[in-house]
Design an enzyme around this catalytic site. Structure first.
Site, short mmCIF file in Angstrom:
data_model
loop_
_atom_site.label_atom_id
_atom_site.label_comp_id
_atom_site.label_asym_id
_atom_site.label_seq_id
_atom_site.Cartn_x
_atom_site.Cartn_y
_atom_site.Cartn_z
N TYR A 142 -2.46 -1.40 10.86
CA TYR A 142 -2.68 -1.88 9.49
C TYR A 142 -1.48 -1.55 8.61
O TYR A 142 -0.92 -2.42 7.93
CB TYR A 142 -3.96 -1.28 8.88
CG TYR A 142 -4.00 -1.48 7.39
CD1 TYR A 142 -4.29 -2.73 6.85
CD2 TYR A 142 -3.68 -0.44 6.50
CE1 TYR A 142 -4.28 -2.93 5.47
CE2 TYR A 142 -3.67 -0.63 5.13
CZ TYR A 142 -3.97 -1.88 4.62
OH TYR A 142 -3.94 -2.08 3.26
N LYS A 189 1.65 -3.87 6.50
CA LYS A 189 2.11 -3.80 5.10
C LYS A 189 3.64 -3.64 5.05
O LYS A 189 4.32 -4.28 4.26
CB LYS A 189 1.41 -2.65 4.37
CG LYS A 189 -0.07 -2.91 4.14
CD LYS A 189 -0.30 -4.13 3.24
CE LYS A 189 -1.71 -4.63 3.27
NZ LYS A 189 -1.91 -5.94 2.66
N SER A 202 0.83 -1.20 0.00
CA SER A 202 0.00 0.00 0.00
C SER A 202 0.87 1.25 0.00
O SER A 202 1.96 1.26 0.59
CB SER A 202 -0.85 -0.04 1.27
OG SER A 202 -1.44 1.20 1.52
#
Ligand code: NAD
Ligand code: WQD
Length: 343
Positions: free
Chosen positions: A155, A159, A130
């Site tokens: 989150y 990544k 991302s």
């Protein structure tokens, strides 16, 4: 084996990006198996894929955190030669509330998958990363060399960690090849209007929120701040059409198949264009002719001010080019939203 008949395991194949990527993979001649535990999707996606392609894809309803079930599934599909790994939890806010659930799901899931990839000698691996790994970058557009900032949320950290795990994995097992794709803001729907984003809960992303406001499912769009140092005061993002993004995966698999053993390449997958929130609203109104109810509200904590991609590396090494515009995003998202919300 005939290259066009390669079988790809798509994790998270019932989700938004996974289902659209499956359509592109089928179109390019790949066979596909999906593995998705349906935590954030339904198998209606398989019906929609079938409506578009005429092909029925099998979904194995397995949690990637269940190593034994996952391993048994790999035993059932010895023909799998590549994996595209989408399956993850992706809500930034939820990850702040439930960090352990995010680490467990996104990290354990990845580790289990890589253990199977190694044991079953699946050589090509594509990982969904991302643009959130860049945070508030000092210089725009961001290239793959732009220094990463500390992650804003658990989150985002999954990544960054996921990328590192993939790098460490191929360094230790150099017979494998990995591609890390850093998506910017995926949005829009397949041109047919038969498939698109179908969030199970309240949407959190701008484009589905615009759709709901236009349909009257919600009262209005609240623009999170108009006092940022940007051309109109609202935040800038790089919205990438979902089918352009889907194509990047087929190209990434083809690249991985030819890449030197042990390579782990990272690519930005964005449109290269920054769009403000107010410009996104204008694009919606222009491309659909529908008046959108919206107002300016306060800033959203943690928002990056501006980010957009330099995608030269993907163009050069993958042969990838974004072909669809912001208006295409809004037009296709709208066609899908009207159909979906009526169902
Ligand atoms: P999504 O929620 O629509 O799809 C993810 C799918 O994975 C869902 O169908 C879910 O049921 C499944 N899943 C989750 N955990 C699982 C597990 N443990 N076992 C099996 N299946 C599981 O999300 P999406 O928008 O399609 O995102 C796909 C990937 O792309 C994710 O890794 C996400 O972090 C990444 N990504 C998304 C965006 C975005 O804005 N949509 C941006 C950048 C990166
Ligand atoms: C886009 C813009 C908001 C809603 C998130 C994740 C990121 C990545 C992509 C997965 C921002 C504005 C939004 C609203 C608004 N996902 N907005 N009103 O913030 O770029 O990133 O999705 O990896 O990790 O954080 O996407 O769609 O939430 O917001 O004004 O009601 O729209 O401020 O500028 P974002 P988004």
């Amino acid at each position: 084996m005939d290259k066009q008949k390669k079988t790809i395991l798509v994790t998270g194949g019932c989700g938004y990006i996974g289902s659209h990527t499956i359509i592109d993979l089928l179109d390019k001649g790949y066979e596909v198996v999906s593995v998705d535990n349906l935590v954030n999707s339904t198998e209606d996606s398989l019906d929609r894929i079938e409506a578009v392609t005429g092909r029925r894809v099998v979904n194995e309803r397995i949690d990637l955190c269940d190593f034994d079930a996952l391993r048994q599934m790999f035993e059932r599909y010895p023909e799998v030669s590549g994996v595209v790994h989408f399956a993850a939890l992706k809500s930034v806010g939820e990850s702040v509330q439930q960090p352990l659930r995010y680490y467990e799901n996104n990290i354990t899931g990845l580790v289990n998958l890589l253990r199977c990839v190694r044991e079953f000698e699946v050589r090509e691996f594509v990982f969904s990363s991302s643009c959130s790994v860049y945070g508030n970058a000092e210089k725009l557009p961001v290239t793959e060399e732009t220094p990463l900032q500390e992650a804003e949320s658990p989150y985002g950290r999954t990544k960054q960690m996921g990328e590192d795990i993939c790098r460490d994995f191929v360094a230790a097992c150099p017979e494998h090849r990995c591609v890390l794709l850093r998506y910017f803001n995926p949005a829009g729907a397949h041109e047919s209007g038969l498939i698109g984003e179908a969030p199970g809960k309240e949407p959190e992303n701008l484009v589905p929120i615009i759709m709901d406001a236009a349909l009257g499912v919600r009262r209005e769009v609240v623009v999170f701040g108009d006092d940022y140092p940007t051309r109109d005061g609202s935040c800038i993002r790089d919205y990438i059409h979902i089918m352009d993004l889907a194509e990047a995966h087929s190209l990434a698999l083809a690249f991985a198949a030819k890449a030197p053993a042990g390579s782990c390449e990272v690519f930005n997958v964005g449109s290269g264009t920054g769009t403000t929130v107010l410009e996104a609203i204008a694009a919606f109104e222009r491309s659909t002719g529908v008046k959108l109810p919206w107002r300016i509200g306060p800033r959203r904590p943690g928002d990056v001010v501006a980010i957009y991609a330099n995608y030269d590396k993907a163009a050069r090494l993958l042969g990838w080019q974004p072909r669809r515009s912001m208006d295409d995003i809004m037009r296709t998202a709208w066609a899908w939203a009207r159909r979906w919300r009526k169902d």
